[in-house]
Design a protein around this motif. Structure first.
Motif, PDB file in Angstrom:
ATOM      1  N   PRO A 270       0.808  -1.232   0.000  1.00 53.71           N
ATOM      2  CA  PRO A 270       0.000   0.000   0.000  1.00 53.71           C
ATOM      3  C   PRO A 270       0.838   1.278   0.000  1.00 53.71           C
ATOM      4  O   PRO A 270       0.410   2.294  -0.540  1.00 53.71           O
ATOM      5  CB  PRO A 270      -0.816  -0.107   1.294  1.00 53.71           C
ATOM      6  CG  PRO A 270      -0.779  -1.546   1.674  1.00 53.71           C
ATOM      7  CD  PRO A 270       0.481  -2.116   1.124  1.00 53.71           C
ATOM      8  N   ALA A 271       2.045   1.227   0.590  1.00 47.51           N
ATOM      9  CA  ALA A 271       2.879   2.441   0.660  1.00 47.51           C
ATOM     10  C   ALA A 271       3.230   2.979  -0.721  1.00 47.51           C
ATOM     11  O   ALA A 271       3.622   4.133  -0.859  1.00 47.51           O
ATOM     12  CB  ALA A 271       4.162   2.145   1.439  1.00 47.51           C
ATOM     13  N   LEU A 272       3.115   2.152  -1.760  1.00 43.13           N
ATOM     14  CA  LEU A 272       3.472   2.594  -3.110  1.00 43.13           C
ATOM     15  C   LEU A 272       2.309   3.263  -3.840  1.00 43.13           C
ATOM     16  O   LEU A 272       2.429   3.643  -4.991  1.00 43.13           O
ATOM     17  CB  LEU A 272       3.989   1.414  -3.942  1.00 43.13           C
ATOM     18  CG  LEU A 272       5.332   0.848  -3.478  1.00 43.13           C
ATOM     19  CD1 LEU A 272       5.703  -0.396  -4.277  1.00 43.13           C
ATOM     20  CD2 LEU A 272       6.436   1.895  -3.610  1.00 43.13           C
ATOM     21  N   LYS A 273       1.187   3.388  -3.146  1.00 41.94           N
ATOM     22  CA  LYS A 273       0.048   4.085  -3.759  1.00 41.94           C
ATOM     23  C   LYS A 273       0.226   5.606  -3.562  1.00 41.94           C
ATOM     24  O   LYS A 273       0.925   6.035  -2.643  1.00 41.94           O
ATOM     25  CB  LYS A 273      -1.258   3.624  -3.113  1.00 41.94           C
ATOM     26  CG  LYS A 273      -1.559   2.153  -3.395  1.00 41.94           C
ATOM     27  CD  LYS A 273      -2.966   1.789  -3.011  1.00 41.94           C
ATOM     28  CE  LYS A 273      -3.398   0.463  -3.575  1.00 41.94           C
ATOM     29  NZ  LYS A 273      -2.501  -0.659  -3.462  1.00 41.94           N
ATOM     30  N   PRO A 274      -0.401   6.420  -4.442  1.00 37.74           N
ATOM     31  CA  PRO A 274      -0.300   7.881  -4.258  1.00 37.74           C
ATOM     32  C   PRO A 274      -0.811   8.293  -2.883  1.00 37.74           C
ATOM     33  O   PRO A 274      -1.705   7.649  -2.325  1.00 37.74           O
ATOM     34  CB  PRO A 274      -1.193   8.433  -5.372  1.00 37.74           C
ATOM     35  CG  PRO A 274      -1.280   7.335  -6.376  1.00 37.74           C
ATOM     36  CD  PRO A 274      -1.191   6.053  -5.602  1.00 37.74           C
ATOM     37  N   ARG A 275      -0.243   9.364  -2.337  1.00 38.36           N
ATOM     38  CA  ARG A 275      -0.556   9.762  -0.963  1.00 38.36           C
ATOM     39  C   ARG A 275      -1.568  10.909  -0.953  1.00 38.36           C
ATOM     40  O   ARG A 275      -1.617  11.714  -1.877  1.00 38.36           O
ATOM     41  CB  ARG A 275       0.737  10.195  -0.268  1.00 38.36           C
ATOM     42  CG  ARG A 275       1.766   9.091  -0.277  1.00 38.36           C
ATOM     43  CD  ARG A 275       3.137   9.611   0.097  1.00 38.36           C
ATOM     44  NE  ARG A 275       3.222   9.852   1.518  1.00 38.36           N
ATOM     45  CZ  ARG A 275       3.658   8.945   2.398  1.00 38.36           C
ATOM     46  NH1 ARG A 275       4.035   7.753   1.985  1.00 38.36           N
ATOM     47  NH2 ARG A 275       3.734   9.238   3.668  1.00 38.36           N
ATOM     48  N   PRO A 276      -2.365  10.992   0.111  1.00 40.09           N
ATOM     49  CA  PRO A 276      -3.373  12.058   0.172  1.00 40.09           C
ATOM     50  C   PRO A 276      -2.724  13.417   0.460  1.00 40.09           C
ATOM     51  O   PRO A 276      -1.654  13.490   1.053  1.00 40.09           O
ATOM     52  CB  PRO A 276      -4.258  11.639   1.350  1.00 40.09           C
ATOM     53  CG  PRO A 276      -3.365  10.822   2.213  1.00 40.09           C
ATOM     54  CD  PRO A 276      -2.377  10.151   1.310  1.00 40.09           C
ATOM     55  N   GLU A 277      -3.401  14.463   0.056  1.00 37.85           N
ATOM     56  CA  GLU A 277      -2.878  15.820   0.264  1.00 37.85           C
ATOM     57  C   GLU A 277      -4.078  16.753   0.375  1.00 37.85           C
ATOM     58  O   GLU A 277      -5.030  16.632  -0.383  1.00 37.85           O
ATOM     59  CB  GLU A 277      -2.027  16.191  -0.950  1.00 37.85           C
ATOM     60  CG  GLU A 277      -1.497  17.603  -0.932  1.00 37.85           C
ATOM     61  CD  GLU A 277      -0.789  17.928  -2.241  1.00 37.85           C
ATOM     62  OE1 GLU A 277       0.249  18.588  -2.179  1.00 37.85           O
ATOM     63  OE2 GLU A 277      -1.275  17.529  -3.309  1.00 37.85           O
ATOM     64  N   ARG A 278      -4.043  17.648   1.342  1.00 40.91           N
ATOM     65  CA  ARG A 278      -5.140  18.615   1.481  1.00 40.91           C
ATOM     66  C   ARG A 278      -4.594  20.022   1.292  1.00 40.91           C
ATOM     67  O   ARG A 278      -3.893  20.536   2.165  1.00 40.91           O
ATOM     68  CB  ARG A 278      -5.786  18.488   2.858  1.00 40.91           C
ATOM     69  CG  ARG A 278      -6.944  17.515   2.850  1.00 40.91           C
ATOM     70  CD  ARG A 278      -7.659  17.464   4.195  1.00 40.91           C
ATOM     71  NE  ARG A 278      -7.733  16.082   4.630  1.00 40.91           N
ATOM     72  CZ  ARG A 278      -7.033  15.563   5.616  1.00 40.91           C
ATOM     73  NH1 ARG A 278      -6.214  16.321   6.300  1.00 40.91           N
ATOM     74  NH2 ARG A 278      -7.156  14.304   5.939  1.00 40.91           N
ATOM     75  N   LEU A 279      -4.893  20.622   0.163  1.00 45.62           N
ATOM     76  CA  LEU A 279      -4.396  21.974  -0.105  1.00 45.62           C
ATOM     77  C   LEU A 279      -5.474  22.989   0.206  1.00 45.62           C
ATOM     78  O   LEU A 279      -6.665  22.741  -0.025  1.00 45.62           O
ATOM     79  CB  LEU A 279      -4.029  22.110  -1.584  1.00 45.62           C
ATOM     80  CG  LEU A 279      -2.726  21.473  -2.047  1.00 45.62           C
ATOM     81  CD1 LEU A 279      -2.532  21.761  -3.522  1.00 45.62           C
ATOM     82  CD2 LEU A 279      -1.546  21.984  -1.246  1.00 45.62           C
ATOM     83  N   LEU A 280      -5.038  24.138   0.716  1.00 47.85           N
ATOM     84  CA  LEU A 280      -5.980  25.227   0.970  1.00 47.85           C
ATOM     85  C   LEU A 280      -5.996  26.160  -0.247  1.00 47.85           C
ATOM     86  O   LEU A 280      -5.015  26.235  -0.986  1.00 47.85           O
ATOM     87  CB  LEU A 280      -5.535  26.023   2.196  1.00 47.85           C
ATOM     88  CG  LEU A 280      -5.518  25.263   3.519  1.00 47.85           C
ATOM     89  CD1 LEU A 280      -5.002  26.169   4.619  1.00 47.85           C
ATOM     90  CD2 LEU A 280      -6.905  24.750   3.868  1.00 47.85           C
ATOM     91  N   PRO A 281      -7.089  26.900  -0.442  1.00 50.92           N
ATOM     92  CA  PRO A 281      -7.075  27.895  -1.517  1.00 50.92           C
ATOM     93  C   PRO A 281      -6.085  28.999  -1.163  1.00 50.92           C
ATOM     94  O   PRO A 281      -5.815  29.252   0.016  1.00 50.92           O
ATOM     95  CB  PRO A 281      -8.516  28.426  -1.530  1.00 50.92           C
ATOM     96  CG  PRO A 281      -9.069  28.065  -0.205  1.00 50.92           C
ATOM     97  CD  PRO A 281      -8.347  26.853   0.285  1.00 50.92           C
TER      98      PRO A 281
END
Ligand SMILES: [Zn+2]
Length: 334
Positions: free
Chosen positions: A312-323
């Motif tokens: 699973p570590a090779l899957k893309p990672r989540p990211e939360r960007l603010l405007p």
């Protein structure tokens, strides 16, 4: 600034090799009150008086590094814990890959660093680096020092055995693109053996990801943020806003026309090789959009796809960007 500079906050960049960590550190180093020192894990190993700093000067004459070197020499003469900014200084074993296999295995299985290195050695390592980081902040008049060392092992030593406040930016990159960049470099170094070695490179990547993830789970959630290389190069304004909100202080990359990221005023000599190719007169690096496809041969792409199904570590990672217009949050005490 002077009183704050006595206790800087370390912004530690954690990430895979070839995932844009040097670029992230350079972008952050353009903010007021922030100094980017590159990969501090290698400032001793890579120090040569005749080597060029990113400012164009030789290190022995650079306005940032020469005073730090003189201060470190005075400290060492007085038997204080300090880095050795001298040609003969080598890397600490903590900062090399040349550990015995059983040490790597113990770290992979989740044993703490103290199980591999003597505790007194780790305390000395953390004290020498903390002293350097405080001196660098003072020299630059900065409240924040960026360390692009990437290594989870170094971060663990600084967290467990040092006394600096540390905030961690986990820089991710699409894992297949990071693997492609890694293999491209490996092929350039050793054109005859890349196909056989690809699984080893993948295993090293999984090892690094596993150590990173284990360490980040031990950090207070407000002290760690996950951001991607892809966002930095395509949406730098949103990344600035997200970092500003997280740190509670304005972060500005000062991106210029045509997505040029200036390096003027930065003093870096460790990290990616593109640093050495900067034009000393007008040093900038261009933020380019990521490639449409990773630089993998069909066989390598199949290897990666098979591994990703299992790990699973090779899957893309989540990211939360603010405007970009997001407000700052009040900064908590370090
Ligand atoms: Zn310089």
């Amino acid at each position: 600034m002077a009183s704050g500079a006595a206790s800087p906050t370390l912004i530690y960049i954690l990430g895979l090799p070839f995932s844009g960590t040097t670029l992230f550190a350079a972008a952050m180093g353009n903010s007021d009150g922030v100094v980017n020192c590159g990969e501090i894990s290698f400032v001793e190993k890579d120090f040569m008086p005749w080597k060029r700093c990113s400012c164009g000067a030789r290190l022995a004459e650079c306005g940032f590094w020469a005073p730090l070197r003189a201060e470190a020499a005075r400290d060492r003469a007085a038997e204080k814990p300090a880095l050795a900014l001298e040609p003969e200084a080598g890397p600490h074993p903590l900062d090399t890959r040349m550990l015995p296999w059983h040490a790597h295995l113990r770290l992979f299985l989740g044993r703490p660093l103290d199980a591999v290195f003597p505790e007194a050695e780790l305390r000395d390592y953390a004290a020498r680096h903390a002293r350097f980081i405080r001196a660098a902040a003072r020299q630059a008049g900065a409240l924040f020092v960026v360390d692009a060392s990437k290594s989870p092992r170094r971060l663990e030593a600084l967290l467990r055995h040092g006394d600096l406040p540390i905030w961690v930016v986990v820089v991710s990159r699409q894992p297949d693109h990071a693997f492609g960049a890694l293999l491209k470099r490996a092929r350039r170094r050793d054109p005859s053996h890349w196909l056989i070695k690809a699984p080893w490179h993948l295993a090293a990547m999984v090892y690094h990801l596993r150590c990173m993830d284990r360490l980040r789970r031990t950090l207070p959630p407000d002290r760690v943020i996950e951001l991607s290389y892809e966002s930095l190069v395509t949406r730098p304004g949103a990344v600035e806003a997200t970092l500003s909100h997280w740190l509670g202080t304005p972060v500005c990359f000062k991106v210029e026309a045509e997505n040029a990221l200036p390096m003027r005023g930065q003093h870096v000599y460790t990290g990616s090789r593109w640093l050495a190719r900067l034009d000393a007169g007008a040093p900038t690096v261009t933020l380019r959009p990521p490639l449409a496809k990773p630089e993998l041969t069909p066989a390598e792409a199949r290897l990666f796809a098979a591994a990703r199904r299992l790990i699973p570590a090779l899957k893309p990672r989540p990211e939360r960007l603010l405007p970009p217009e997001a407000p700052l949050r009040p900064r908590s005490a370090p």
